[in-house]
Design a protein around this motif. Structure first.
Motif, PDB file in Angstrom:
ATOM      1  N   ASP A 234       0.826  -1.214   0.000  1.00 17.10           N
ATOM      2  CA  ASP A 234       0.000   0.000   0.000  1.00 17.10           C
ATOM      3  C   ASP A 234       0.861   1.266   0.000  1.00 17.10           C
ATOM      4  O   ASP A 234       0.332   2.366  -0.008  1.00 17.10           O
ATOM      5  CB  ASP A 234      -0.857   0.074   1.278  1.00 17.10           C
ATOM      6  CG  ASP A 234      -1.842  -1.076   1.399  1.00 17.10           C
ATOM      7  OD1 ASP A 234      -1.875  -1.938   0.514  1.00 17.10           O
ATOM      8  OD2 ASP A 234      -2.580  -1.091   2.397  1.00 17.10           O
TER       9      ASP A 234
ATOM     10  N   GLN B 168     -10.869  -7.094   6.446  1.00 19.84           N
ATOM     11  CA  GLN B 168     -10.439  -6.105   5.447  1.00 19.84           C
ATOM     12  C   GLN B 168     -10.658  -6.655   4.038  1.00 19.84           C
ATOM     13  O   GLN B 168     -11.112  -5.935   3.134  1.00 19.84           O
ATOM     14  CB  GLN B 168      -8.966  -5.746   5.677  1.00 19.84           C
ATOM     15  CG  GLN B 168      -8.735  -5.024   7.002  1.00 19.84           C
ATOM     16  CD  GLN B 168      -7.266  -4.945   7.402  1.00 19.84           C
ATOM     17  OE1 GLN B 168      -6.371  -5.168   6.581  1.00 19.84           O
ATOM     18  NE2 GLN B 168      -7.005  -4.615   8.657  1.00 19.84           N
ATOM     19  N   ALA B 169     -10.355  -7.927   3.842  1.00 24.12           N
ATOM     20  CA  ALA B 169     -10.628  -8.567   2.547  1.00 24.12           C
ATOM     21  C   ALA B 169     -12.124  -8.507   2.243  1.00 24.12           C
ATOM     22  O   ALA B 169     -12.527  -8.355   1.079  1.00 24.12           O
ATOM     23  CB  ALA B 169     -10.136 -10.008   2.548  1.00 24.12           C
ATOM     24  N   GLY B 204      -8.237  -2.218  -3.969  1.00 25.15           N
ATOM     25  CA  GLY B 204      -8.808  -2.364  -2.634  1.00 25.15           C
ATOM     26  C   GLY B 204      -9.575  -1.116  -2.254  1.00 25.15           C
ATOM     27  O   GLY B 204     -10.252  -0.506  -3.089  1.00 25.15           O
ATOM     28  N   PHE B 208      -7.363  -0.008   2.789  1.00 28.57           N
ATOM     29  CA  PHE B 208      -6.760  -1.333   2.682  1.00 28.57           C
ATOM     30  C   PHE B 208      -6.507  -1.677   1.216  1.00 28.57           C
ATOM     31  O   PHE B 208      -7.432  -2.015   0.482  1.00 28.57           O
ATOM     32  CB  PHE B 208      -7.686  -2.394   3.289  1.00 28.57           C
ATOM     33  CG  PHE B 208      -8.193  -2.068   4.657  1.00 28.57           C
ATOM     34  CD1 PHE B 208      -7.298  -1.839   5.702  1.00 28.57           C
ATOM     35  CD2 PHE B 208      -9.553  -1.966   4.913  1.00 28.57           C
ATOM     36  CE1 PHE B 208      -7.757  -1.538   6.978  1.00 28.57           C
ATOM     37  CE2 PHE B 208     -10.028  -1.669   6.185  1.00 28.57           C
ATOM     38  CZ  PHE B 208      -9.129  -1.441   7.220  1.00 28.57           C
ATOM     39  N   GLY B 210      -5.454  -3.793  -2.049  1.00 32.55           N
ATOM     40  CA  GLY B 210      -5.788  -5.181  -2.366  1.00 32.55           C
ATOM     41  C   GLY B 210      -4.569  -6.006  -2.745  1.00 32.55           C
ATOM     42  O   GLY B 210      -3.511  -5.465  -3.064  1.00 32.55           O
ATOM     43  N   ASP B 211      -4.735  -7.298  -2.684  1.00 32.92           N
ATOM     44  CA  ASP B 211      -3.714  -8.271  -3.080  1.00 32.92           C
ATOM     45  C   ASP B 211      -4.352  -9.120  -4.189  1.00 32.92           C
ATOM     46  O   ASP B 211      -5.554  -9.036  -4.444  1.00 32.92           O
ATOM     47  CB  ASP B 211      -3.351  -9.121  -1.859  1.00 32.92           C
ATOM     48  CG  ASP B 211      -1.988  -9.789  -1.977  1.00 32.92           C
ATOM     49  OD1 ASP B 211      -1.407  -9.811  -3.079  1.00 32.92           O
ATOM     50  OD2 ASP B 211      -1.510 -10.297  -0.945  1.00 32.92           O
ATOM     51  N   ARG B 251      -6.483  -9.602   0.979  1.00 29.84           N
ATOM     52  CA  ARG B 251      -5.674  -8.650   1.739  1.00 29.84           C
ATOM     53  C   ARG B 251      -4.505  -9.416   2.351  1.00 29.84           C
ATOM     54  O   ARG B 251      -4.733 -10.331   3.171  1.00 29.84           O
ATOM     55  CB  ARG B 251      -6.553  -8.018   2.828  1.00 29.84           C
ATOM     56  CG  ARG B 251      -5.830  -7.107   3.789  1.00 29.84           C
ATOM     57  CD  ARG B 251      -5.518  -5.760   3.182  1.00 29.84           C
ATOM     58  NE  ARG B 251      -4.964  -4.866   4.195  1.00 29.84           N
ATOM     59  CZ  ARG B 251      -4.179  -3.827   3.913  1.00 29.84           C
ATOM     60  NH1 ARG B 251      -3.879  -3.520   2.652  1.00 29.84           N
ATOM     61  NH2 ARG B 251      -3.702  -3.074   4.883  1.00 29.84           N
TER      62      ARG B 251
END
Lengths: 391, 391
Positions: A234, B168-169, B204, B208, B210-211, B251
């Motif tokens: 991030d 968070q995800a 995201g 938060f 994103g992944d 996340r």
């Protein structure tokens, strides 16, 4: 609705059977999803369960075996007859007591093919130790022949139809790299820049929609450039830092990887600019020198001599064969451009040549994906080779 | 800069050692990238080469072994001491004559740990048949103990810190699903809608980032809804068709999958609306019934009875444990919500319950990712449960 003609698939299968004969294999169990696709056209995100394509020396078409629910996917994408698609029941999935490779072994036995010399892809990503053990158990065999990379080597020379797809991937790669550079803005979060890259990869161009590359975007910056496989965070991009971009365009599972380096500010350090000049000069020189008949190590030697004159050396390989693939890698694990590689370059071979030069606290990389032509090398993407200075 | 505290990692390792003792394993070779991350924090897209984390019964910290160039990535992400990170030279990579698992075996021998009972993850995606054979060869052992899913079962109850990441995800998943629905426009190419979803996944939320989820977006429409693992095409979405959306927010490698169904037009067929009502009613009822102490099969029975009353049945499982993962799957391959599953639900377990109802030529799916609490179930995302009618 298959991607290639039946004639092209049958040619691939003939060449696979010839390679099997060379290794004394009568039946090859193919579990690498790229090889399964190459031989049948099958394309789906179903490789998280065991599945296989069987190539049998005396059968015209291969046999696809997968989960019951994926037979429809095979009907949509594979060229083979429906009778050559076999689904296994869902109770084989993630079970303590049975394994999909027991089913594959049972099919082989029921067809009477267990008398043949059976080969497997011992080091393919999704052919696990247990897959191997369960297949052997069902077949009642202590050993199986090694068919590792057999189909990968058959894939090394691409057809015109494959080259066309890689050229389309090249167009997508150009757009992807341009999008990445536009999004390298100090203060922008890495995840937001990567998001724009993902968007560009899937959207592709108005003519050619994109596919998911086998590797996610790699865009490390600052000290993280020394850790090449970390993904994004991030954190915002910082001014006066270099960013390495390892990206790709993908079209119907065919890749065009592309790497560039950018500096976020008007005044890159002189040593970085100098390194960029030397690297790009070496890339140009090496690409210009490539001719069919050279070996992988011949190509690397051109580069090695060039940088030696400038006082540098590079230990790792400078390129590898690539094309059709699935996660986790777009490389084909066959020919490399490195010392000791005796592969003779031939028209239709396709490589990613990536020149990454890593000093103690900075680095520069630049790459091209290209095909070997009758007279030289032709890149799939057209994109400036230089250090991108983002003002 | 590790994601969790040293205390949390050490607790995970203690529980892993206890499970090893139960199976009579003195040293566990962990090759599943999610398990490697769980035990050390290591996170990188390097699982396309063999790598391992060793958990040794009488050593405090695990030992990470990977490619030389990935040691820096371990230094950035793993909690263990530098002396417990060991890199192997690049000539082990994709070589004919040596294999990274020879190096792993040599480390084990040099440390004198080869006297221990050594376990391996026999069915982990990246632990290939050759990895197993080379490790055995170097260790001089004909057999190794089966440590398959050992760490996966240790992972089944999530800590508060893990739950926080999954929440968070969940926020990201809400945004991802909203983005998908906004982009389902007749005439828009599938690849362009998917591109917007990829963008949302990586970006995201402002809080938060994103992944990358372990599975790419699945958004089949029309007859392709019957082939659940086909990815997208360049075709435009059509009016008056249903679209199934199987997506996720991610996340720091922790997932919140979410599935919904939309109809592109104001007048969905009555039978689809009816099926949606029955399915959502069943989802609500099943979620409301969940309590710690129930088994996986108890949960499934609630759903099964509900749809039986409506004249339906569903053969496949309705959910599975999930959380931390890497491609190609976000499922943990442990507990399932299905007949025969005796796993006793406990607070901190996390599941994806996905109710997909497939008729001959249409279908409806709706899912929730949830954690088991002390009193019931709590979802990670908040998103309407219904058939989305896109006017």
């Amino acid at each position: 609705m298959t991607l290639f003609s039946r004639t092209e698939y049958m040619d691939r299968i003939q060449r696979t059977k010839a390679a099997m004969a060379d290794r004394g294999i009568g039946l090859l169990v193919v579990c690498d999803p790229a090889n399964m696709n190459y031989l049948t056209g099958y394309d789906g995100w179903s490789f998280y369960v065991p599945q296989a394509v069987l190539v049998i020396d005396d059968q015209e078409e291969p046999v696809w075996i997968g989960r019951n629910m994926d037979v429809n996917g095979a009907l949509h994408t594979a060229f083979i007859k429906k009778e050559n698609m076999i689904g296994y029941p869902d109770d084989y999935v993630q079970s303590d007591v049975k394994h999909p490779m027991n089913f594959v072994g049972d099919v082989i036995k029921q067809k009477g093919w267990d008398k043949k010399a059976i080969g497997v892809e011992t080091d393919a990503y999704y052919y696990t130790a247990r897959s191997d053990a369960e297949l052997k158990k069902t077949l009642g065999k202590d050993t199986l022949a090694d068919g590792n990379l057999l189909v990968n080597w058959v894939r090394i020379i691409k057809s015109d139809a494959e080259i066309a797809l890689m050229s389309q991937a090249g167009k997508i790669a150009e757009k992807v790299m341009a999008t990445a550079l536009e999004n390298l803005v100090p203060g922008k979060r890495e995840c937001d820049a990567v998001a724009a890259v993902f968007q560009a990869q899937a959207a592709g161009t108005p003519e050619f929609g994109g596919d998911y590359p086998a590797i996610v975007p790699m865009m490390p910056t600052g000290e993280k450039t020394s850790a090449p496989h970390l993904t994004w965070t991030d954190d915002p991009y910082q001014a006066d830092q270099a960013v390495n971009l390892e990206l790709a365009g993908c079209r119907h599972r065919y890749h065009c990887p592309i790497a560039r380096t950018a500096f976020l500010g008007p005044n890159p350090p002189q040593k970085l600019s100098d390194l960029a000049d030397i690297t790009v000069e070496g890339l140009n020189l090496t690409l210009d020198t490539i001719k069919p008949g050279m070996t992988g190590e011949d190509v690397e030697r051109v580069w090695r001599k060039h940088i030696a004159k400038k006082g540098f050396e590079k230990e790792s390989r400078i390129g590898y064969s690539m094309g059709l693939n699935y996660p986790p890698d777009w490389g084909e694990h066959t020919a490399s451009l490195r010392p000791g590689d005796k592969t003779i370059l031939a028209p239709g071979m396709t490589f990613h040549m990536i020149l990454g030069m890593w000093m103690d606290n900075f680095g520069f990389e630049c790459s091209e994906s290209f095909r070997v032509t009758k007279t030289g090398a032709k890149t799939f993407a057209r994109f400036d080779r230089k250090l991108f200075v983002i003002d």
